[in-house]
Design an enzyme around this catalytic site. Sequence first.
Site, mmCIF file in Angstrom:
data_model
loop_
_atom_site.group_PDB
_atom_site.id
_atom_site.type_symbol
_atom_site.label_atom_id
_atom_site.label_comp_id
_atom_site.label_asym_id
_atom_site.label_seq_id
_atom_site.Cartn_x
_atom_site.Cartn_y
_atom_site.Cartn_z
ATOM 1 N N HIS A 16 0.568 -1.341 -0.233
ATOM 2 C CA HIS A 16 -0.096 -0.002 -0.140
ATOM 3 C C HIS A 16 0.798 1.268 -0.201
ATOM 4 O O HIS A 16 0.357 2.563 0.468
ATOM 5 C CB HIS A 16 -1.234 -0.274 1.116
ATOM 6 C CG HIS A 16 -0.536 -0.174 2.467
ATOM 7 N ND1 HIS A 16 -0.108 -1.422 2.915
ATOM 8 C CD2 HIS A 16 0.237 0.808 3.378
ATOM 9 C CE1 HIS A 16 0.966 -1.349 4.224
ATOM 10 N NE2 HIS A 16 0.882 -0.185 4.672
ATOM 11 N N ASP A 42 4.156 2.151 1.380
ATOM 12 C CA ASP A 42 5.387 2.323 2.365
ATOM 13 C C ASP A 42 6.303 1.467 2.396
ATOM 14 O O ASP A 42 6.720 1.198 3.724
ATOM 15 C CB ASP A 42 4.356 2.680 3.545
ATOM 16 C CG ASP A 42 3.561 1.856 4.167
ATOM 17 O OD1 ASP A 42 3.718 0.195 4.078
ATOM 18 O OD2 ASP A 42 2.897 1.566 5.348
ATOM 19 N N ASP A 95 -0.130 -8.556 5.317
ATOM 20 C CA ASP A 95 -0.081 -10.564 4.652
ATOM 21 C C ASP A 95 -0.920 -10.885 4.716
ATOM 22 O O ASP A 95 -1.524 -12.123 4.627
ATOM 23 C CB ASP A 95 1.234 -10.707 5.899
ATOM 24 C CG ASP A 95 0.421 -10.299 7.530
ATOM 25 O OD1 ASP A 95 -0.474 -9.813 7.579
ATOM 26 O OD2 ASP A 95 1.382 -10.795 8.198
ATOM 27 N N GLY A 96 -2.094 -10.077 4.139
ATOM 28 C CA GLY A 96 -4.029 -11.097 4.801
ATOM 29 C C GLY A 96 -4.266 -11.343 6.433
ATOM 30 O O GLY A 96 -4.153 -10.438 6.846
ATOM 31 N N GLY A 137 -5.028 -13.145 9.386
ATOM 32 C CA GLY A 137 -4.142 -12.945 10.422
ATOM 33 C C GLY A 137 -2.854 -12.297 10.505
ATOM 34 O O GLY A 137 -2.721 -11.279 9.610
ATOM 35 N N HIS A 184 -0.595 -1.294 11.509
ATOM 36 C CA HIS A 184 0.913 -0.569 11.454
ATOM 37 C C HIS A 184 0.980 0.965 11.780
ATOM 38 O O HIS A 184 0.071 1.635 11.129
ATOM 39 C CB HIS A 184 2.146 -1.342 10.618
ATOM 40 C CG HIS A 184 2.013 -0.407 9.417
ATOM 41 N ND1 HIS A 184 3.040 -1.995 8.381
ATOM 42 C CD2 HIS A 184 1.436 0.400 8.905
ATOM 43 C CE1 HIS A 184 2.317 -0.971 7.282
ATOM 44 N NE2 HIS A 184 1.945 -0.097 7.808
ATOM 45 N N HIS A 234 -2.247 2.349 9.394
ATOM 46 C CA HIS A 234 -2.394 1.784 8.582
ATOM 47 C C HIS A 234 -3.117 0.817 9.066
ATOM 48 O O HIS A 234 -2.125 -0.288 10.133
ATOM 49 C CB HIS A 234 -1.332 1.454 7.186
ATOM 50 C CG HIS A 234 -1.164 2.572 7.067
ATOM 51 N ND1 HIS A 234 0.596 2.438 6.389
ATOM 52 C CD2 HIS A 234 -1.776 4.177 7.084
ATOM 53 C CE1 HIS A 234 0.985 3.428 5.640
ATOM 54 N NE2 HIS A 234 -0.231 4.428 6.776
ATOM 55 N N HIS A 271 -4.406 0.497 20.101
ATOM 56 C CA HIS A 271 -2.926 0.506 20.213
ATOM 57 C C HIS A 271 -2.352 1.557 19.408
ATOM 58 O O HIS A 271 -0.132 1.660 19.823
ATOM 59 C CB HIS A 271 -2.913 -1.041 19.589
ATOM 60 C CG HIS A 271 -1.368 -1.472 19.792
ATOM 61 N ND1 HIS A 271 -0.897 -2.187 20.639
ATOM 62 C CD2 HIS A 271 -0.421 -1.878 18.541
ATOM 63 C CE1 HIS A 271 0.201 -2.716 20.182
ATOM 64 N NE2 HIS A 271 0.653 -2.218 19.100
ATOM 65 N N HIS A 283 6.508 -1.049 22.213
ATOM 66 C CA HIS A 283 5.833 -1.820 22.583
ATOM 67 C C HIS A 283 6.290 -2.443 23.732
ATOM 68 O O HIS A 283 7.635 -1.732 24.268
ATOM 69 C CB HIS A 283 6.255 -3.353 21.395
ATOM 70 C CG HIS A 283 5.119 -3.291 20.297
ATOM 71 N ND1 HIS A 283 6.077 -3.495 18.462
ATOM 72 C CD2 HIS A 283 3.748 -2.416 19.770
ATOM 73 C CE1 HIS A 283 5.104 -3.618 18.187
ATOM 74 N NE2 HIS A 283 3.850 -3.069 18.776
#
Lengths: 87, 426
Positions: free
Chosen positions: B67, B69, B74-75, B77, B82, B93, B116, B126
């Site tokens: 997209h 960046d 990854d589909g 799951g 991010h 995104h 988050h 994190h």
Amino acid sequence: AQMAPVSTTTQAEMYLSQFGYLPASARNPANSGLQDKHTWVSAIEEFQSFAGLNITGELDEETLKLMSLPRCGVRDRVGTGDSRAKR
Amino acid sequence: YALQGSRWRVKNLTYKISKYPKRLKRNDVDAEIARAFAVWSEDTDLTFTRKTSGPVHIEIKFVESEHGDGDPFDGQGGTLAHAFFPVFGGDAHFDDAELWTIGSPRGTNLFQVAAHEFGHSLGLSHSDQSSALMAPFYRGFEPVFKLDEDDKAAIQSLYGRKTNQYTPTNAYPPSTHRPSYTPPKVPLDDSICKDSKIDTLFNSAHGETFAFKGDKYYKLTTDSVEEGYPQLISKGWPGLPGNIDAAFTYKNGKTYFFKGTQYWRYQGSQMDGAYPKEISEGFTGIPDHLDAAMVWGGNGKIYFFKGSKFWRFDPAKRPPVKASYPKPISNWEGVPNNLDAALKYTNGYTYFFKGDKYYRFHDARFAVDTATPPFPRPTAHWWFGCKNTPSSTAVGDNQSNDEPFEPEMSERTGSGAGSYQLTSNS
């Protein structure tokens, strides 16, 4: 398509690389054989420590299970990648 | 918690949803995104305003696979979303291949993931605390959401605590909106005013701040010492001796006191087991006869100071002190050797004390802060509310609202255009 859970060493290597535990070069499976054992074990230990798992340095079932969980795509170790030099 | 190293210079932020998810109604998404931002407003002065066009601070997109960046999704799951840290623009995104849901145990909860991701947009990395919102793994739908203390401490370390005194804007607030300055009360026993060198300072698990000196301790208010103090240390912490070298409260809520070769652990005012124990046993790699100790807000790890050196202690690591320690205190730019005390105060700043003076440390710049009046400042006036100490008269005359009295008012968040900044003159 459902993303396959992490179950192989190669997938784990890519995972550890993607989230900042191994250098980005590890994301290329063709280079995976160049990873020395110490770096590999340290990366697993660091991930296990961060995730609150038993620190075994081995790609055990518990570690693979956690790697297979859905998660945020941002690196856990910001600044450890090859895009940013250590001072 | 962990901080990435950048933050926004303003507290009033704007956002825009430039691409909505394909399976949810726009109004519902707007509401969930607003709720997710509100998570970070509850304990800070941050505000978030949705815009539908024009430039914004945080742009939100629901996209699939590659997209633009360089970090493709990854589909279903795997990676859910991010976001970029402030220094990289703050955009968030979301993988639109996920089954985003609202208030349902099915699919992936949009509110939780968005809250988050916005943590990243605000500068948080994190956390290794599994209970924290900023832990990287999706925990499944949680019907009742409560921001973890770890997240709260993280966001407040970047943007300060909520003041509720006025709504911050990008402009300087008019001086009439400033809270009135109340002269600090002088402690009844003013021996601390005559000699303000202290043994140690620490926060309790409940956020109270205590100063130890000899066999007495003082409970601090926001501007001086609480009435009825000093009291005997042996009364407040039965079994603990006087003349403590160093102390800190860790994230487990326990307070550790160090003296000579020994240490004591307390849960509140109760000794937490059989103490004292040897420092060499409980804190391997840390020397005896410490000067100061603190839990640093920058990374939540424990730092010990002695003479011209410091040690970093991470109880989760083996060994807890890396071989590269001790390191010179001069790494902490502007902080002197031979400290008396170090403290992460409740306003998120780190303070170092030596003799009758103290230094405020800027965690992000990693240097002693520049301010008016400059650091070091007299501890007696600024921490204990004493009058007629060197340079305190000038401060009082100017009615400077610098902390610790008015911590939020003195937050210096930068000098760039549109930044929110107050000085004693503005």
